[in-house]
Design an enzyme around this catalytic site. Structure first.
Site, PDB file in Angstrom:
ATOM      1  CE  LYS A 109      -0.852  -0.209   4.011  1.00  0.00           C
ATOM      2  NZ  LYS A 109      -0.864  -1.673   3.847  1.00  0.00           N
TER       3      LYS A 109
ATOM      4  CG  ASP B 120      -2.827  -2.353  -1.255  1.00  0.00           C
ATOM      5  OD1 ASP B 120      -2.214  -2.337  -2.351  1.00  0.00           O
ATOM      6  OD2 ASP B 120      -2.591  -3.158  -0.340  1.00  0.00           O
TER       7      ASP B 120
ATOM      8  CE  LYS C 250      -4.414  -5.670  -1.669  1.00  0.00           C
ATOM      9  NZ  LYS C 250      -3.838  -6.777  -0.885  1.00  0.00           N
TER      10      LYS C 250
ATOM     11  CG  ASP D 252      -4.140  -0.816   2.777  1.00  0.00           C
ATOM     12  OD1 ASP D 252      -4.038  -1.356   3.896  1.00  0.00           O
ATOM     13  OD2 ASP D 252      -3.315  -0.977   1.858  1.00  0.00           O
TER      14      ASP D 252
ATOM     15  CG  ASP E 157      -0.817  -6.627  -2.481  1.00  0.00           C
ATOM     16  OD1 ASP E 157      -1.182  -5.495  -2.075  1.00  0.00           O
ATOM     17  OD2 ASP E 157      -1.536  -7.643  -2.407  1.00  0.00           O
TER      18      ASP E 157
ATOM     19  CD  GLU F  91       0.430  -1.611   0.092  1.00  0.00           C
ATOM     20  OE1 GLU F  91       0.622  -2.777  -0.262  1.00  0.00           O
ATOM     21  OE2 GLU F  91      -0.461  -1.288   0.900  1.00  0.00           O
TER      22      GLU F  91
ATOM     23  NE  ARG G 231       5.726  -5.802   3.904  1.00  0.00           N
ATOM     24  CZ  ARG G 231       5.589  -7.112   4.055  1.00  0.00           C
ATOM     25  NH1 ARG G 231       6.653  -7.890   4.067  1.00  0.00           N
ATOM     26  NH2 ARG G 231       4.392  -7.648   4.193  1.00  0.00           N
TER      27      ARG G 231
HETATM   28  N1  BES Z   1      -3.244  -3.808   2.736  1.00  0.00           N
HETATM   29  C1  BES Z   1      -2.813  -5.138   2.643  1.00  0.00           C
HETATM   30  C2  BES Z   1      -3.119  -5.971   3.885  1.00  0.00           C
HETATM   31  C3  BES Z   1      -4.565  -6.170   4.220  1.00  0.00           C
HETATM   32  C4  BES Z   1      -5.203  -7.354   3.877  1.00  0.00           C
HETATM   33  C5  BES Z   1      -5.252  -5.231   4.936  1.00  0.00           C
HETATM   34  C6  BES Z   1      -6.521  -7.543   4.231  1.00  0.00           C
HETATM   35  C7  BES Z   1      -6.581  -5.428   5.287  1.00  0.00           C
HETATM   36  C8  BES Z   1      -7.207  -6.590   4.935  1.00  0.00           C
HETATM   37  C9  BES Z   1      -1.302  -5.176   2.437  1.00  0.00           C
HETATM   38  O1  BES Z   1      -0.779  -4.108   1.735  1.00  0.00           O
HETATM   39  C10 BES Z   1      -1.014  -6.389   1.634  1.00  0.00           C
HETATM   40  O2  BES Z   1      -1.433  -6.463   0.521  1.00  0.00           O
HETATM   41  N2  BES Z   1      -0.277  -7.314   2.215  1.00  0.00           N
HETATM   42  C11 BES Z   1       0.067  -8.523   1.553  1.00  0.00           C
HETATM   43  C12 BES Z   1       1.509  -8.842   1.856  1.00  0.00           C
HETATM   44  C13 BES Z   1       2.060  -9.950   1.030  1.00  0.00           C
HETATM   45  C14 BES Z   1       2.175  -9.538  -0.405  1.00  0.00           C
HETATM   46  C15 BES Z   1       3.407 -10.321   1.595  1.00  0.00           C
HETATM   47  C16 BES Z   1      -0.862  -9.600   2.069  1.00  0.00           C
HETATM   48  O3  BES Z   1      -1.204  -9.596   3.255  1.00  0.00           O
HETATM   49  O4  BES Z   1      -1.271 -10.448   1.279  1.00  0.00           O
HETATM   50 ZN    ZN Z   2      -1.848  -2.343   1.830  1.00  0.00          ZN
HETATM   51 MN    MN Z   3      -0.854  -4.417  -0.358  1.00  0.00          MN
END
Ligand code: BES
Ligand code: ZN
Ligand code: MN
Length: 490
Positions: free
Chosen positions: A255, A260, A267, A278, A337, A339, A341
């Site tokens: 990825k 992000d 966010k 990210d 968010d 994204e 996946r």
């Molecule tokens: N890049 C983030 C995950 C992340 C969080 C990486 C903290 C490093 C540190 C990912 O894209 C994300 O935003 N995931 C969301 C998923 C949710 C919307 C289901 C998350 O973890 O809040």
């Molecule tokens: Zn992300």
């Molecule tokens: Mn995200």
């Protein structure tokens, strides 16, 4: 680019110790036994090491830890670093001890007298891995803070050089990953990322950059849906190292979200700057490719990274949008968010269609939930294949890179139901890391042995780790290189 410090390997020269500049490190066992190098330092300092060995300080010192004696009389060096180390330690312990020396050494140059210690190369490897500083963007005060080089004195320099060579290639890969992961998104946009990967061609890696037009033709609509709000173009980079025979390659998929924001599902402001890491999964894939090329690995490995930026914009994907993946399944994007996946869905499918890999591992900073579950100590390991999972866990354990198997299953998969499409891209609050893994598995063929590594907690940390200062760790490069080495080389 941050290059690892260089290590000059020499024969033992006892007479050079008195005049050595910077810091001098020697070894002493818990019993206080000294090799000829330590004995010479002891003599020069009129018995300082002998006294240390009989002290409470030394008694209380942990195995593999160091004591620094500052401004030793009788020597030119600023400090003598005494490492408490037994003769029969394993590679892992020797590397950790090397990292302790690196911390004590700081920016100074180092003369490390390892003598005939059988883990001399691992000691040096530990010193190198821990001597990293990301200072590309510093001017003034912070500038020029690169750690100085090291000299080793050993009884068999040729043997040590041979042992250290592949380790230095891996360290190169680790540093490549750390630099990419530390780099901010205004510098490391998708174009710059692809350009740095093209730099690997000089080492014999075949690099191919797929641009948006080609991605559209291939039908990578879910990947493109993530990048469509950004001005930096979405790309997929394919890196091939063909060091093996005729067998199908092992595939590594990363990825690479260069930043992000969350997109329209924006966010919160606090801590958003962390999302510059990210692209950590793509960073690890890139570092492994560099390591494999650097040590001329006898394996076929393909590394494929999806490079995009997730931005809010008039053109950005909206919550509720339905997109059809390259595979053909439709996805309701409930949360923009989630994204990572979406990027991986298309890249995983493409990788299998094009390369029919004998195994596939993807790495992604995929969920905040994995941080809640495992903190910064372990990456989450999700797999459809026990043999591959066990092989990876063994490699990670041998390298001291934390990894913990997580469950998967039908009941979790059901949480991805959508009212309007084949699936939703999120599964609700509970088991967030697992539902993310279930989403990915929908794009993995049952016949492909596969692991998903959720590295959101381990790719970058706010405190120092054993082998890295705070910031990007390069977690996974060593474990994956070892997995390939131990299981997929001719
Ligand atoms: N890049 C983030 C995950 C992340 C969080 C990486 C903290 C490093 C540190 C990912 O894209 C994300 O935003 N995931 C969301 C998923 C949710 C919307 C289901 C998350 O973890 O809040
Ligand atoms: Zn992300
Ligand atoms: Mn995200």
């Amino acid at each position: 680019m941050t290059n690892p410090i260089s290590v000059e390997i020499k024969e033992i020269d006892l007479d050079a110790l008195a005049g050595a500049e910077g810091k001098v490190a020697v070894l002493m066992t818990a019993e206080g036994s000294m090799d000829p190098l330590a004995r010479r330092v002891n003599r020069l300092t009129k018995g300082a090491l002998q006294r240390l060995s009989e002290s409470k300080v030394f008694e209380d010192l942990g195995a593999g830890k160091v004591v620094s004696l500052a401004m030793p009389a009788g020597m030119k060096a600023e400090a003598v670093i005494v490492l408490k180390l037994e003769k029969n330690v394993d590679a892992k312990a020797a590397r950790l001890a090397g990292a302790e020396i690196a911390k004590a050494k700081g920016l100074e140059s180092l003369t490390l007298g390892a003598g005939s210690h059988r883990r001399a190369a691992d000691l040096a490897y530990g010193v190198v891995l821990r001597s990293y500083s990301f200072e590309t963007h510093m001017t003034g005060e912070g500038k020029g803070k690169q750690p100085a080089d090291a000299t080793m004195m050993v009884t068999k320099p040729d043997d040590m050089r041979a042992a250290l060579e592949p380790m230095l290639a891996i360290a190169d890969g680790v540093f490549f990953t750390r630099d990419l992961t530390n780099e901010p998104a205004n510098i490391l946009d998708t174009t710059e990322f692809a350009a740095r990967l093209e730099g690997l061609e000089a080492m014999g890696v075949e690099v191919e950059v797929l641009e948006e037009r080609e991605l559209r033709e291939l039908g990578m609509r879910t990947l493109l849906a993530v990048g469509q709000g950004s001005t930096t173009p979405s790309k997929v980079v394919v890196m091939r190292w063909n060091g093996g025979g005729e067998e199908p390659p092992f595939a590594l998929v990363g990825k690479g979200v260069v930043f992000d924001t969350g997109g329209i599902s924006l966010k919160p402001a606090a801590g958003m700057e962390d999302m510059t890491m990210d692209m950590g999964g793509a960073g690890v894939v890139s570092g492994v490719m560099k390591a494999l090329a650097g040590r001329n690995a006898k394996a076929n490995v393909v590394g494929i990274v999806g490079l995009v930026e997730n931005m809010p914009d008039g053109d950005a994907t909206r919550p509720g949008d339905v997109v059809r993946s390259m595979k053909g399944d439709t996805i309701e994007i409930i949360n923009t968010d989630a994204e990572g996946r979406l990027v991986l869905a298309d890249v995983l499918w493409y990788t299998q269609e094009r390369f029919k890999p004998q195994g596939m591992i993807n790495l992604a900073t995929l969920t905040g939930a994995i941080l809640i579950a495992l903190g910064h100590e372990n990456a989450g390991v999700f797999s459809n294949n026990n043999d591959l999972a066990d092989a990876f866990l063994a490699a990670a354990a041998a390298e001291g890179e934390g990894a913990w198997r997580m469950p998967m299953g039908q009941a979790y998969d059901k949480l991805l139901k959508s009212r309007v499409a084949d699936m939703a891209n999120v599964g609700g609050r509970s088991a967030g890391s697992i539902t993310a893994a279930q989403f990915l598995q929908r794009f993995v063929k049952d016949t492909t042995p596969w692991i998903h590594l959720d590295i959101a907690g381990v790719a970058s940390t706010k405190t120092d780790t054993s082998f890295a200062p705070k910031g990007a760790t390069g977690w996974g490069v060593r474990a994956l290189d070892r997995l390939i080495h131990d299981n997929y080389e001719l």
